[in-house]
Design an enzyme around this catalytic site. Structure first.
Site, short mmCIF file in Angstrom:
data_model
loop_
_atom_site.label_atom_id
_atom_site.label_comp_id
_atom_site.label_asym_id
_atom_site.label_seq_id
_atom_site.Cartn_x
_atom_site.Cartn_y
_atom_site.Cartn_z
N CYS A 236 -11.15 3.32 0.20
CA CYS A 236 -9.70 3.48 0.36
C CYS A 236 -9.35 2.63 1.57
O CYS A 236 -10.07 2.67 2.58
CB CYS A 236 -9.38 4.96 0.61
N CYS B 271 -4.46 -1.39 -1.99
CA CYS B 271 -4.64 0.04 -2.21
C CYS B 271 -5.58 0.20 -3.39
O CYS B 271 -5.29 -0.29 -4.50
CB CYS B 271 -3.28 0.65 -2.51
N ASP C 38 0.86 -1.20 0.00
CA ASP C 38 0.00 0.00 0.00
C ASP C 38 0.89 1.24 0.00
O ASP C 38 2.10 1.16 0.25
CB ASP C 38 -0.91 0.02 1.25
N SER C 39 0.27 2.38 -0.29
CA SER C 39 1.01 3.64 -0.22
C SER C 39 1.48 3.94 1.20
O SER C 39 2.38 4.73 1.40
CB SER C 39 0.11 4.79 -0.68
N GLU D 76 -1.93 8.50 8.44
CA GLU D 76 -0.49 8.18 8.42
C GLU D 76 0.21 8.76 9.66
O GLU D 76 1.18 8.21 10.14
CB GLU D 76 0.18 8.75 7.15
N HIS E 189 -7.28 2.94 3.79
CA HIS E 189 -7.01 3.69 5.02
C HIS E 189 -8.31 3.95 5.81
O HIS E 189 -8.26 4.12 7.03
CB HIS E 189 -6.40 5.06 4.69
N1 DGL Z 1 -4.85 3.27 0.81
C1 DGL Z 1 -4.97 3.76 -0.47
C2 DGL Z 1 -6.24 3.43 -1.20
O1 DGL Z 1 -6.83 2.42 -0.87
C3 DGL Z 1 -4.21 4.95 -0.93
C4 DGL Z 1 -4.45 6.21 -0.26
C5 DGL Z 1 -3.48 7.26 -0.72
O2 DGL Z 1 -2.29 7.02 -0.65
O3 DGL Z 1 -3.95 8.32 -1.15
O4 DGL Z 1 -6.65 4.11 -2.08
#
Ligand code: DGL
Length: 268
Positions: A181, A71, A8-9, A149, A183
């Site tokens: 997302c 992600c 993931d990012s 984050e 997150h």
């Molecule tokens: N967790 C990510 C997603 O599912 C990326 C969020 C990001 O880095 O902007 O889209």
């Protein structure tokens, strides 16, 4: 038994890793977070595609048997390229608009995702397949990922920003909200505070891991004789703070795993 890479990012994919540890405990895992570059959601398609492929290639080089692109943004922009380039199982995540369309009672569904995901061809192609009687209210969650984050998912700051992002969805009377997302499951408490207990939150992590499980079954390697498995955290920024965040954010039991961090200079 397999070595599963989860990418993931940043820390968002921990919501998928958490579920994977529950459903598939007898496996080794590498979690790779590109925290030096998060958020991805406001970057260009080309950049996201190239960087996601480069990092998944690193996971392949570490010996992974399968990769979860945990992600939505990277899946939307890069999954096809990653699958074409890497000869292992690659599982992606997509906003759960399909289950949302099936579960909504009043036909009004909120979709909270990154700007890149909402603008992507992949997301819009999926949206076009869904029944027209459903109304989807799409909202980009700008600014939320950096707060998560920074370990501020439950902060007043996150609550305030989320309240702004959810305003239109709430005003429209949505009975279902897609967490588009990885997150955002970490904002569950804040979302419940704002929208109440009755709204149906759609998080696809369980389904994604079920899919991973079925792909692994076809390449099953025996875990017999092993009582301990490894769980390795790699970050493009700071492995120890990633490990701290993982301990804080994940609910699953890591005791049968030997937990370690690894520094990979090639991703920095
Ligand atoms: N967790 C990510 C997603 O599912 C990326 C969020 C990001 O880095 O902007 O889209």
């Amino acid at each position: 038994m397999a070595l599963i890479g989860v990418f993931d990012s940043g820390v968002g994919g921990l919501s998928i890793l958490d579920e994977a540890l529950r459903q598939l405990p007898q496996n080794d895992f590498i979690y790779l977070a590109d925290s030096a570059n998060a958020p991805y959601g406001e970057k260009s398609s080309e950049w996201i595609a190239a960087r996601s492929l480069a990092l998944c290639t690193q996971l392949l080089n570490q010996g992974c048997d399968a990769i979860v692109v945990a992600c939505n943004t990277a899946t939307a922009e890069a999954i096809q390229k990653i699958r074409e380039s890497l000869a292992i199982s690659v599982i992606g995540v997509e906003p759960g608009i399909k289950p949302a369309a099936m579960q909504t009672k009043n036909g009004i569904v909120g979709v909270l995702a990154t700007e890149a995901t909402l603008k992507s061809d992949k997301f819009n192609a999926l949206l076009a397949t869904l029944p027209s009687h459903c109304q989807f209210i799409k909202q980009a969650g700008a600014g939320l990922v950096p707060l998560i984050e920074a370990g501020k998912a439950d902060s007043p700051e996150a609550l305030e920003l989320l309240a702004q992002h959810l305003e239109l969805i709430q005003d429209a009377g949505a009975d279902t909200l897609v967490l588009g997302c990885t997150h955002y499951p970490f904002l569950r408490n804040a979302i419940r505070k704002l929208l109440g207990e009755s709204i149906n939150l759609i998080d696809t992590s369980e389904a994604v891991v079920r899919q991973l499980k079925s792909q692994l079954e076809s390449q099953e390697k025996s875990s017999q004789g092993r009582s301990s498995f490894t769980l390795t955290f790699i970050s493009s920024k700071d492995e120890l703070s990633l490990l701290c965040m993982a301990t804080e954010l994940m609910a699953s039991d890591m005791s049968s795993h030997q937990v370690q961090t690894k520094r990979l200079s090639s991703i920095r």
